[in-house]
Scaffold this active site. Structure first.
Site, short mmCIF file in Angstrom:
data_model
loop_
_atom_site.label_atom_id
_atom_site.label_comp_id
_atom_site.label_asym_id
_atom_site.label_seq_id
_atom_site.Cartn_x
_atom_site.Cartn_y
_atom_site.Cartn_z
CB CYS A 2 -0.87 0.02 1.25
SG CYS A 2 -1.81 -1.46 1.45
NE ARG A 27 4.55 1.75 -0.97
CZ ARG A 27 5.41 1.66 0.05
NH1 ARG A 27 6.64 2.11 -0.11
NH2 ARG A 27 5.04 1.15 1.19
CD1 TRP A 74 -0.43 -5.57 -4.10
CD2 TRP A 74 -0.04 -6.56 -2.15
NE1 TRP A 74 0.13 -6.79 -4.37
CE2 TRP A 74 0.37 -7.43 -3.20
CE3 TRP A 74 0.11 -6.99 -0.86
CZ2 TRP A 74 0.91 -8.70 -2.96
CZ3 TRP A 74 0.66 -8.23 -0.61
CH2 TRP A 74 1.05 -9.08 -1.66
CG ASN A 100 1.21 -0.25 4.08
OD1 ASN A 100 0.79 -1.41 3.91
ND2 ASN A 100 2.41 0.14 3.72
N GLY A 101 -0.64 -2.14 6.30
CA GLY A 101 -0.24 -3.13 7.29
C GLY A 101 -1.40 -4.07 7.56
CD GLU A 480 17.91 -12.83 -8.24
OE1 GLU A 480 17.42 -13.46 -7.29
OE2 GLU A 480 17.46 -11.74 -8.62
CE LYS A 484 15.10 -10.07 -10.57
NZ LYS A 484 15.17 -10.79 -9.38
CD GLU A 487 10.96 -11.03 -9.56
OE1 GLU A 487 10.22 -10.59 -8.67
OE2 GLU A 487 12.19 -10.99 -9.47
CG HIS A 503 19.83 -37.36 -7.70
ND1 HIS A 503 20.21 -38.62 -7.31
CD2 HIS A 503 20.98 -36.67 -7.94
CE1 HIS A 503 21.53 -38.70 -7.29
NE2 HIS A 503 22.02 -37.53 -7.67
CE LYS A 602 12.15 -2.88 -5.37
NZ LYS A 602 12.91 -3.92 -6.14
C1 AGP Z 1 13.07 -9.82 -6.22
O1 AGP Z 1 13.12 -9.64 -7.64
C2 AGP Z 1 11.68 -9.80 -5.69
N1 AGP Z 1 11.02 -8.59 -6.03
C3 AGP Z 1 11.57 -10.19 -4.24
O2 AGP Z 1 11.97 -11.53 -4.17
C4 AGP Z 1 12.43 -9.40 -3.22
O3 AGP Z 1 13.79 -9.69 -3.42
C5 AGP Z 1 12.01 -9.85 -1.82
O4 AGP Z 1 10.66 -9.49 -1.64
C6 AGP Z 1 12.86 -9.24 -0.70
O5 AGP Z 1 12.69 -7.85 -0.70
P1 AGP Z 1 13.71 -6.98 0.20
O6 AGP Z 1 15.09 -7.20 -0.34
O7 AGP Z 1 13.23 -5.56 0.02
O8 AGP Z 1 13.57 -7.44 1.61
#
Ligand code: AGP
Length: 607
Positions: A2, A27, A74, A100-101, A480, A484, A487, A503, A602
C-alpha cells in the site's frame, strides 16, 4: 504494498495526493482513493483499479480542499473492490483513515464495535480503525489516535483526518514505513520518499509508535505517553529524476544499466589501502572470535544473495554460516545466543518477515548486521550495525541492482571477516579486491551484449518451461535467474543444482525443453559440461554461460553466453546480468508489465 500520502497546507490537496500516489505505483496496488476535508465535510472518492480509474471518478471536478489523505491498496483482508478501498470512514463520516499493514486483532475489535452498534461497510481490517477513532474521539486527534493504537495489535502506518479538526492531520506507524515531509506552510506524510520529493527534501523518518500531529505550519511528534519527541531532519540527497526512468523504457532496464555505477558506489568507499574498511561498522577481531556461528536471513532475491554470502564467508573466513528464508527462520526456533551473528539482507528494509526475523534474533541475544539499501528503513534502524548498499532507489519490482549490490556487500563482509579471522592473508584479500574492482567494467561489456540476449529472448520467450542449472555459486545464481524469469515473464521456471538434475527432475526434459546451464566455475566446468550433455541427450535445448577460454562448451550447447574472465568466486555477479536481461526481454516479448508484474509488490510489508 500500500501507498500512503497526506497533505495539509495552502494548496489544493487532490493533485498533490494523486501525483504522490503515482510516484508510489511501483509498490504494487489494486485500488486507490483519496479523502479531502473541505467546508466541514470529508469527501471520499475511491475505486478498485488504477489511479487513472480514480481520476475518472472525478469527472473533471477535482475535489476542493487543502487537507487530505490518499491511498493505494494491495489487498490483504478483503478482495480488491470499491468498498474495500481506502480511505475508510467512521460511521458518522466525521473521520477518514488510510492504513498500510495488518490489524491482527481486527476480528475481535470488529465484533465488539458491532455490539456497540457500529455498522461496517467493508471486509477490511482497516475499517475498525475508523470506528475506534469515532468511539474515542474527544476533540483531540492525538489523544484519539493514541487510544485507538492502544487497542490494536499488528502492523500499521496510519493517516487520519476529522471534519471537526479542519486544520489537523495525525499519523502513526508501527512495522510499516511512514515518513513526514516538512514544507513551507505545508506538511506531508507518505509511505515512501519519492511521493513527496518534488515538494520537500526535509524528512522525518518515523520510528515505531511515534505519533505525528500536522498543521499547515507546524509538525509535532509524540510518544504513546504523549511525551514530545525531538527528531533530526533527514535531508534527501536524491534528485527527482533519480526515481524516474531517465530515458529508459522501464525502471528495470534503467536499474540494470545502473549496476556498474552503483556497484562502484557500494565498494569503493569501503576500500582503504587495498583492504576492506567499514566506517560505520565496528567489528573487531575479538568480536569475530566471539562469533561461533552466523545466520544470513532474507527473502527472495536477497535470500539468493545470502546464499552466495554463506559460500563466501565460509570459504574466506571459515565461520559456519546458515542461510534461512525469513518466513521460515522466525518459526523454526533457531539456536541463537550471544555468540551468534545474524546478517539480515533486505533492499527495502521493510520486508515484514525479514524485520520480524531481525527482532527475534535480537530478542535471543544475537548481534545483528543489516545489509540494506533504503536509508533509514525500519531494518536499518533496528539493526546493531548497518552496511548500506548504495544502489539508490530501486523502483522496478524485480530486483536487479538491489541484488548485485547485495552480492557486493557479501563479498566485502567475507573479505573483511577473512582478514580479521586470520584465515585470509592481506595479500590474497588484496588480489580478490583488485578483481572485485574490475567488476563494473566487465558488467559494461555484458550490458553491451544486449542484442544477442534480445535474440535469445525472441527465440525462447514462448516456451512453457525454462530450467536453470549450475554447481556451487552457479547454482545460487541459477536460483536468481529463474526467479527473474518467473516474476516478470510468468514463464514457469525452476533452478536446480546441476548434479541433482539426474535425481528426478531430468524426467521433465524432453525435445526442446530449454535449460540455462551456468558453467562459470572453472573448477567445476567439466562436471557441469557432463550435465549439459545429459540434457542434450534427452533433446533439451541448452543456453550455456561460461567464462572466456572455455570454448569446449560451444561444441555442445545450442547457445553460449561468454563472460569476461574473473576469479571463480566473483563470477556470480557477472553471470546474473545476462540472466536479468534474458528475463527482461522475454517479458517484453510477452507483453508483460515489466516494472509492475501481476500479483507482486516492491516491498512485502505484510506477512
Ligand atoms: C526480487 O526480484 C523480488 N522482487 C523479491 O523476491 C524481493 O527480493 C524480496 O521481496 C525481498 O525484498 P527486500 O530485499 O526488500 O527485503
Amino acid at each position: 504494498m500500500c501507498g500512503i500520502v497526506g497533505y495539509i497546507g495552502k494548496k489544493e490537496a487532490s493533485p498533490i495526493l494523486i501525483d504522490g500516489l503515482k510516484k508510489l505505483e511501483y509498490r504494487g496496488y489494486d485500488s486507490a482513493g483519496i479523502a479531502i476535508l473541505s467546508e466541514g465535510k470529508i469527501n471520499v472518492i475511491k475505486t478498485k483499479g488504477r489511479l487513472a480509474d480514480l481520476e475518472e471518478r472525478f469527472k473533471g471536478k477535482i475535489p476542493k480542499g487543502n487537507i487530505g489523505i490518499g491511498h493505494t491498496r494491495w489487498a490483504t483482508h478483503g478482495a480488491p473492490s470499491d468498498e474495500n478501498s481506502h480511505p475508510h470512514m467512521s460511521m458518522s463520516e466525521n473521520i477518514a483513515v488510510v492504513h498500510n499493514g495488518i490489524i491482527e486483532n481486527y476480528m475481535e475489535l470488529k465484533k465488539d464495535l458491532e455490539k456497540k452498534g457500529y455498522k461496517f461497510r467493508s471486509e477490511t481490517d482497516t475499517e475498525v480503525l475508523a470506528h475506534l477513532a469515532e468511539m474515542y474521539y474527544d476533540g483531540n486527534l492525538v489523544d484519539t489516535l493514541i487510544k485507538v493504537i492502544k487497542d490494536v495489535r499488528g502492523s500499521f502506518a496510519i493517516g487520519l483526518i476529522c471534519k471537526d479538526n479542519p486544520n489537523e492531520l495525525v499519523a502513526v506507524r508501527k512495522d510499516s514505513p511512514l515518513i513526514v515531509g516538512l514544507g513551507e506552510n505545508e506538511n506531508f506524510i507518505a509511505s515512501d520518499i519519492p511521493a513527496i520529493l518534488e515538494h520537500t527534501r526535509k524528512i522525518y523518518l518515523l520510528n515505531d509508535l511515534e505519533f505525528v500531529h500536522l498543521t499547515s505550519d507546524k509538525v509535532e511528534l509524540f510518544t504513546i505517553d504523549k511525551k514530545p519527541i525531538n527528531k533530526n531532519i533527514f535531508n534527501v540527497e536524491w534528485d527527482v529524476d533519480a526515481a524516474e526512468k531517465g530515458g529508459f523504457d522501464h525502471f528495470m532496464l534503467k536499474e540494470m544499466y545502473e549496476q556498474p555505477k552503483v556497484i562502484n558506489n557500494t565498494i569503493t568507499p569501503r576500500i582503504k589501502n587495498g583492504l576492506i574498511e567499514f566506517d560505520d561498522i565496528n567489528f573487531t577481531a575479538d568480536d569475530l572470535k566471539n562469533i561461533s556461528r552466523a545466520f544470513i536471513v532474507a527473502c527472495g532475491s536477497a535470500y539468493h544473495a545470502g546464499m552466495v554470502g554463506k559460500y563466501l564467508i565460509e570459504n574466506l573466513a571459515r565461520i559456519p554460516v546458515e542461510v534461512d528464508i525469513a518466513s521460515e527462520f522466525r518459526y523454526r526456533n533457531p539456536i541463537i545466543d550471544d555468540k551468534t551473528l545474524v546478517i539480515i539482507v533486505s533492499q527495502s528494509g521493510e520486508t515484514a518477515d525479514t524485520l520480524a526475523a531481525l527482532r527475534d534474533a535480537k530478542k535471543k541475544g544475537a548481534r545483528v548486521l543489516a545489509v540494506v539499501n533504503v536509508v533509514g528503513s525500519s531494518i536499518a534502524r533496528e539493526a546493531d550495525d548497518v552496511l548500506y548498499t548504495w544502489a539508490g532507489p530501486e523502483i522496478a519490482v524485480a530486483s536487479t541492482k538491489g541484488y548485485t549490490t547485495q552480492l557486493m556487500a557479501m563479498y566485502m563482509i567475507a573479505l573483511k571477516f577473512g582478514v580479521l579471522s586470520g584465515n585470509l592473508s592481506e595479500k590474497d584479500a588484496k588480489h580478490l579486491i583488485n578483481e572485485l574492482l574490475t567488476v563494473p567494467e566487465k558488467l559494461e561489456v555484458l550490458l553491451g551484449k544486449i542484442d544477442s540476449i534480445k535474440e535469445l529472448a525472441k527465440k525462447y520467450h514462448n516456451r512453457r518451461d525454462v530450467f536453470y542449472i549450475g554447481r556451487g555459486l552457479d547454482h545460487m545464481v541459477a536460483l536468481e535467474g529463474s526467479l527473474k524469469l518467473k516474476e516478470i515473464s510468468y514463464i514457469h521456471s525452476e533452478a536446480y543444482a546441476a548434479g541433482e538434475l539426474k535425481h528426478g527432475t531430468i524426467a521433465l526434459i524432453e525435445e526442446g525443453t530449454v535449460v540455462v546451464a551456468l558453467a562459470t566455475q572453472n573448477s567445476l566446468f567439466e562436471k557441469t559440461l557432463s550435465n549439459i550433455k545429459e540434457v542434450k541427450a534427452r533433446g533439451g535445448t541448452v543456453i550455456a554461460l561460461a567464462q572466456e577460454g572455455n570454448d569446449s562448451v560451444k561444441e555442445i550447447a545450442d547457445e553460449v553466453i561468454v563472460l569476461p574472465k574473473i576469479d571463480d568466486r566473483l563470477s556470480s555477479v557477472l553471470a546474473v546480468v545476462p540472466l536479468q536481461l534474458f528475463a527482461y526481454y522475454c517479458a517484453i516479448d510477452k507483453g508483460c508489465d515489466v516494472d509492475k508484474p501481476r500479483n507482486l509488490a516492491k516491498s512485502v510489508t505484510v506477512e
